[in-house]
Every structure is written in C-alpha cells, then in structure tokens.
Design a protein around this motif. Structure first.
Motif, PDB file in Angstrom:
ATOM      1  N   LYS A 170       0.834  -1.211   0.000  1.00 24.85           N
ATOM      2  CA  LYS A 170       0.000   0.000   0.000  1.00 24.85           C
ATOM      3  C   LYS A 170       0.865   1.257   0.000  1.00 24.85           C
ATOM      4  O   LYS A 170       0.602   2.217  -0.710  1.00 24.85           O
ATOM      5  N   LYS A 171       1.918   1.203   0.821  1.00 22.78           N
ATOM      6  CA  LYS A 171       2.770   2.402   0.938  1.00 22.78           C
ATOM      7  C   LYS A 171       3.506   2.685  -0.373  1.00 22.78           C
ATOM      8  O   LYS A 171       3.598   3.817  -0.813  1.00 22.78           O
ATOM      9  N   ILE A 172       4.020   1.647  -1.001  1.00 21.07           N
ATOM     10  CA  ILE A 172       4.774   1.892  -2.238  1.00 21.07           C
ATOM     11  C   ILE A 172       3.816   2.310  -3.359  1.00 21.07           C
ATOM     12  O   ILE A 172       4.141   3.154  -4.198  1.00 21.07           O
ATOM     13  N   GLY A 173       2.581   1.781  -3.317  1.00 22.66           N
ATOM     14  CA  GLY A 173       1.577   2.202  -4.294  1.00 22.66           C
ATOM     15  C   GLY A 173       1.289   3.693  -4.152  1.00 22.66           C
ATOM     16  O   GLY A 173       1.250   4.429  -5.146  1.00 22.66           O
ATOM     17  N   ALA A 174       1.125   4.118  -2.898  1.00 23.01           N
ATOM     18  CA  ALA A 174       0.843   5.535  -2.647  1.00 23.01           C
ATOM     19  C   ALA A 174       2.040   6.394  -3.048  1.00 23.01           C
ATOM     20  O   ALA A 174       1.888   7.483  -3.610  1.00 23.01           O
ATOM     21  N   LYS A 179      12.005   2.470 -13.833  1.00 27.56           N
ATOM     22  CA  LYS A 179      11.894   1.015 -13.813  1.00 27.56           C
ATOM     23  C   LYS A 179      12.246   0.565 -12.409  1.00 27.56           C
ATOM     24  O   LYS A 179      13.132   1.124 -11.779  1.00 27.56           O
ATOM     25  N   GLY A 180      11.578  -0.453 -11.949  1.00 24.58           N
ATOM     26  CA  GLY A 180      11.907  -0.948 -10.623  1.00 24.58           C
ATOM     27  C   GLY A 180      11.630  -2.423 -10.482  1.00 24.58           C
ATOM     28  O   GLY A 180      10.737  -2.972 -11.131  1.00 24.58           O
ATOM     29  N   VAL A 181      12.414  -3.061  -9.648  1.00 26.98           N
ATOM     30  CA  VAL A 181      12.130  -4.429  -9.213  1.00 26.98           C
ATOM     31  C   VAL A 181      11.975  -4.339  -7.708  1.00 26.98           C
ATOM     32  O   VAL A 181      12.906  -3.931  -7.004  1.00 26.98           O
ATOM     33  N   LEU A 182      10.762  -4.662  -7.235  1.00 31.64           N
ATOM     34  CA  LEU A 182      10.471  -4.411  -5.824  1.00 31.64           C
ATOM     35  C   LEU A 182      10.160  -5.712  -5.101  1.00 31.64           C
ATOM     36  O   LEU A 182       9.501  -6.607  -5.639  1.00 31.64           O
ATOM     37  N   ALA A 183      10.638  -5.785  -3.867  1.00 26.64           N
ATOM     38  CA  ALA A 183      10.313  -6.916  -2.987  1.00 26.64           C
ATOM     39  C   ALA A 183       9.163  -6.459  -2.103  1.00 26.64           C
ATOM     40  O   ALA A 183       9.271  -5.460  -1.388  1.00 26.64           O
ATOM     41  N   ILE A 184       8.023  -7.163  -2.208  1.00 32.08           N
ATOM     42  CA  ILE A 184       6.826  -6.767  -1.465  1.00 32.08           C
ATOM     43  C   ILE A 184       6.604  -7.749  -0.318  1.00 32.08           C
ATOM     44  O   ILE A 184       6.662  -8.969  -0.510  1.00 32.08           O
ATOM     45  N   ARG A 205      13.843   9.864   0.905  1.00 31.82           N
ATOM     46  CA  ARG A 205      13.281   9.660   2.253  1.00 31.82           C
ATOM     47  C   ARG A 205      11.905   8.997   2.141  1.00 31.82           C
ATOM     48  O   ARG A 205      11.591   8.046   2.850  1.00 31.82           O
ATOM     49  N   ALA A 206      11.078   9.496   1.209  1.00 31.83           N
ATOM     50  CA  ALA A 206       9.721   8.950   1.065  1.00 31.83           C
ATOM     51  C   ALA A 206       9.780   7.491   0.617  1.00 31.83           C
ATOM     52  O   ALA A 206       8.981   6.664   1.076  1.00 31.83           O
ATOM     53  N   PHE A 207      10.729   7.168  -0.244  1.00 29.76           N
ATOM     54  CA  PHE A 207      10.856   5.780  -0.703  1.00 29.76           C
ATOM     55  C   PHE A 207      11.245   4.887   0.468  1.00 29.76           C
ATOM     56  O   PHE A 207      10.676   3.809   0.662  1.00 29.76           O
ATOM     57  N   ALA A 208      12.187   5.369   1.288  1.00 32.29           N
ATOM     58  CA  ALA A 208      12.636   4.573   2.441  1.00 32.29           C
ATOM     59  C   ALA A 208      11.474   4.316   3.404  1.00 32.29           C
ATOM     60  O   ALA A 208      11.398   3.253   4.033  1.00 32.29           O
ATOM     61  N   GLU A 209      10.558   5.284   3.488  1.00 35.66           N
ATOM     62  CA  GLU A 209       9.418   5.132   4.409  1.00 35.66           C
ATOM     63  C   GLU A 209       8.383   4.111   3.927  1.00 35.66           C
ATOM     64  O   GLU A 209       7.441   3.785   4.644  1.00 35.66           O
ATOM     65  N   THR A 210       8.535   3.620   2.712  1.00 37.20           N
ATOM     66  CA  THR A 210       7.583   2.588   2.239  1.00 37.20           C
ATOM     67  C   THR A 210       8.006   1.193   2.685  1.00 37.20           C
ATOM     68  O   THR A 210       7.331   0.211   2.373  1.00 37.20           O
ATOM     69  N   ALA A 211       9.119   1.116   3.432  1.00 33.61           N
ATOM     70  CA  ALA A 211       9.583  -0.197   3.922  1.00 33.61           C
ATOM     71  C   ALA A 211       8.531  -0.829   4.802  1.00 33.61           C
ATOM     72  O   ALA A 211       7.768  -0.137   5.488  1.00 33.61           O
ATOM     73  N   SER A 212       8.451  -2.158   4.778  1.00 29.15           N
ATOM     74  CA  SER A 212       7.419  -2.854   5.576  1.00 29.15           C
ATOM     75  C   SER A 212       7.886  -2.979   7.018  1.00 29.15           C
ATOM     76  O   SER A 212       9.048  -2.868   7.315  1.00 29.15           O
TER      77      SER A 212
END
Ligand SMILES: Nc1nc2c(ncn2[C@@H]2O[C@H](COP(=O)(O)OP(=O)(O)OP(=O)(O)O)[C@@H](O)[C@H]2O)c(=O)[nH]1
Length: 339
Positions: free
Chosen positions: A258-262, A279-284, A332-339
């Motif tokens: 949800k956080k990375i989507g936002a 482009k990104g490869v993300l671990a969810i 900073r905002a990207f780092a805050e999407t961590a689970s």
C-alpha cells in the motif's frame, strides 16, 4: 499461444549512424526471424532504400511523418499489421528492430508499447539503443532538446565517429553524455561494427538486480574477434544541475504494497512530466514474486515477475531517469515505504 516478439528501438540524432549499424548487422548476421521497421520523416522513404536488403530480411517503412508524432496512427497500424501477418504464418519473425527518425523523441514511442493493448500483449520492448555521433553531439545537444531525450532514454549508448575526434573532444563529450545518462552502458563502435549480442535481445527493459551506474565505457574494435577494451571515465566531472536529465537509484529492502503504491501515485502526480523513464524491481512483504514497475512520464505499469529464490535476499530497487526531481525528498519517502 505464441511468444512475445522482442522489439529493439533504435534511436539517435540525424546522421548518428543508425543505418550504418543496421547495414553492418544485415551484412554479417541477419536472419529471417528479424524484421526492420524503418520510420522516415517525409513522404518518400530514403533510409529503407539505403538498407542493404537480402532475400531473407524484410524492411517495412512507416513514412507518413515522424513515428513519435504518429504513434497512435500509422505506427501502431503498421505494428498491428505485422503482428497479424505473423499470426497467420505469413511472416514468422521473432525480433523487430524499429529505427526511429533522427528527430524522434523516444518517449511517445515507448509509451505505445505500454498503452496500445495489442502491442502490449504481443510485443516485449527489449531495449532502447541510442547512437550518439561523438563529433557532432555537442552542437546537437546545444540546439535540439530531443538529442538529450534520446540519450536519456537509452538502455545502451553506442558512440560513433570517435575516429573523427581527438581525445580531448571525446572525453568532453563522454562527460556530457554521462551527465545526461549515467546508467546506460556506453560502447564506442566504428562504422557500425557492433556484435549483435551487445544491442539485440539484451533484455534491458526487463529489470534485473544489476543496476549499477556506469563507470566507464567499452571500445568495440571493428574486428569482430577482438576483445572489447574498457576505459574508466575521467575522474573529474562537473556536478550536474537539476535541469540535467539524470538517473537516480533508490534502494530498500522489503516494501509495504500500500505504501509503495501511494508513493508511486504521488511521485507520478507531482513529477510525472519530469520522469522520463522509471523502472523498478520491488520486494513486497508477503509476496513471493518480484513486483516489476515500469513507466514513461505518467504512464505506469505493474507486473509480478519471477519469484525470489531461497538463496536470494529480497531487495527493492527503483531507477528514475528525470530532471528537476527533489531527489533527497523522494529518497526519504521511498525509504518510508519499507514494511
Ligand atoms: N567516420 C565515421 N563515419 C561514420 C561512422 N558511423 C557512421 N558513419 C557515417 O555517418 C554518416 C551517417 O550515418 P547513417 O548511418 O546514415 O546515420 P543515420 O543515423 O541512419 O542518419 P539519419 O537517417 O539521418 O537519421 C554516413 O556517411 C556513415 O558512413 C563511424 O563510426 N565513423
């Protein structure tokens, strides 16, 4: 169900050496599984005539204006027509090479591969290959913004005509190119001599975890069997300014969906017009597969890719190529999407 056709988009300013590269390829490696789509600016196709055609290679010309201005019209139609002929067995090709005009902005062309349903289903954009004329690129960048866009969009840069430049000019141009795109590997080629493995079917658009910034360039010899030489970039490079297109890399561990989507939504809403490509490869968290995100300006797509192996530590990496981006704030905002 047939496999997706691999598409290589060949771009680069007028005279950069696109046709020379294709001719070299046609003389040495072509096979019938490849179709070349030539885009000509103006009603009369010339480039198509300059290409050395053999019986086993097909060249399709799209000549009603520039492909980036008519992507929803003639270009899409030409691609759909090719796909129909492939489906009927008339043209059993596996690879498409699209040569854009020297004046084309690659952005809208790339977007069609995401937005046009038929193309999205049947084609797989393999890579954007940009040829850069080392002798003239300085002037082209000064006078034509599209020359910078062509460099910025590249997954791989092929530098031509270095034989016409002295070392100082070459170093200055390399530094300038690197300020626009510090991510695409750069190869110096001579008179179109470049092994196909360096630019065809390289799966650059499919992100993997190797996304290091480039630290030098390869020099490909005209002799096919000679090993490439690697040259590090000169250590002293001017600091880029915000208006310069740059690649920014964002790293993190496992993310909350949800956080990375936002984050992506906000990022695209606020900065989409300056995000040429991402482009990104993300671990969810809780998801065994990689989430692959890719986009061009405000057009974005998400897909689940391969699963993480037991031996791998899931890791998220997003690369944004753009300008005027508040990079530290985004970091900073990207780092805050961590689970
Ligand atoms: N000296 C030198 N000339 C080159 C090299 N590569 C290409 N050329 C020449 O540059 C000229 C332009 O090359 P093309 O391949 O036609 O360039 P293009 O990108 O297809 O050009 P447009 O169709 O105008 O977009 C030709 O005369 C080529 O022979 C190179 O590595 N060194």
């Amino acid at each position: 169900m047939t496999t997706a056709v691999s598409v290589t988009l060949l771009t680069g300013f007028l005279g950069a050496g696109k046709t020379t590269l294709l001719n070299h390829y046609l003389h040495h490696h072509a096979d019938s599984s490849v179709v070349i789509v030539e885009n000509e600016f103006g009603a009369v196709g010339i480039d198509g005539q300059l290409l050395a055609r053999g019986d086993n290679i097909r060249v399709v010309e799209v000549s009603n204006g520039c492909v980036c201005c008519s992507v929803r019209g003639e270009f899409t139609e030409a691609m759909v027509d090719l796909l129909d002929r492939r489906a009927s067995g008339e043209m059993p090709f596996e690879t498409l090479i699209v040569e854009a005009t020297g004046l084309a902005d690659p952005g809208p062309i790339i977007q069609t591969f995401f937005t046009e349903e038929r193309l999205r289903e049947s084609l797989r954009l393999d890579a954007v290959i940009t040829l850069v004329d080392c002798q003239h690129i300085g002037q082209q960048l000064d006078e034509h913004p599209v020359a910078a866009a062509q460099i910025a969009f590249a997954d791989r840069l092929l530098l031509t005509k270095t034989d016409l430049c002295d070392e100082a000019h070459k170093e200055a141009m390399l530094a300038r190119i690197h300020r626009i795109n510090n991510k695409a590997p750069l190869l110096a080629i001579h008179h179109g001599a470049c092994p196909p493995g360096e630019w065809l079917n390289i799966a650059a658009f499919e992100m993997d975890d190797r996304n290091a910034l480039t630290e030098g360039y390869h020099i490909i010899s005209a002799r096919a069997d000679a090993p490439g030489r690697f040259r590090p970039f000169a250590a002293t490079r001017a600091e880029p300014t915000p208006d310069v297109i740059q690649a920014h890399v964002f790293d993190a561990g496992t993310l909350d969906l949800k956080k990375i989507g936002a984050f992506m939504e906000r990022c695209i809403a606020d900065h989409g017009n300056d995000m040429l490509r991402y482009k990104g490869v993300l671990a969810i968290d809780g998801q065994p597969q990689r989430l692959v995100v890719q986009g061009v300006y405000k057009v974005v797509g998400f897909d689940y890719g391969s699963a993480w192996q037991e031996s791998e530590t899931p890791h998220s990496r997003l690369v944004i190529i753009g300008r005027y981006l508040p990079v530290e704030q985004l970091r900073r905002a990207f780092a805050e999407t961590a689970s």
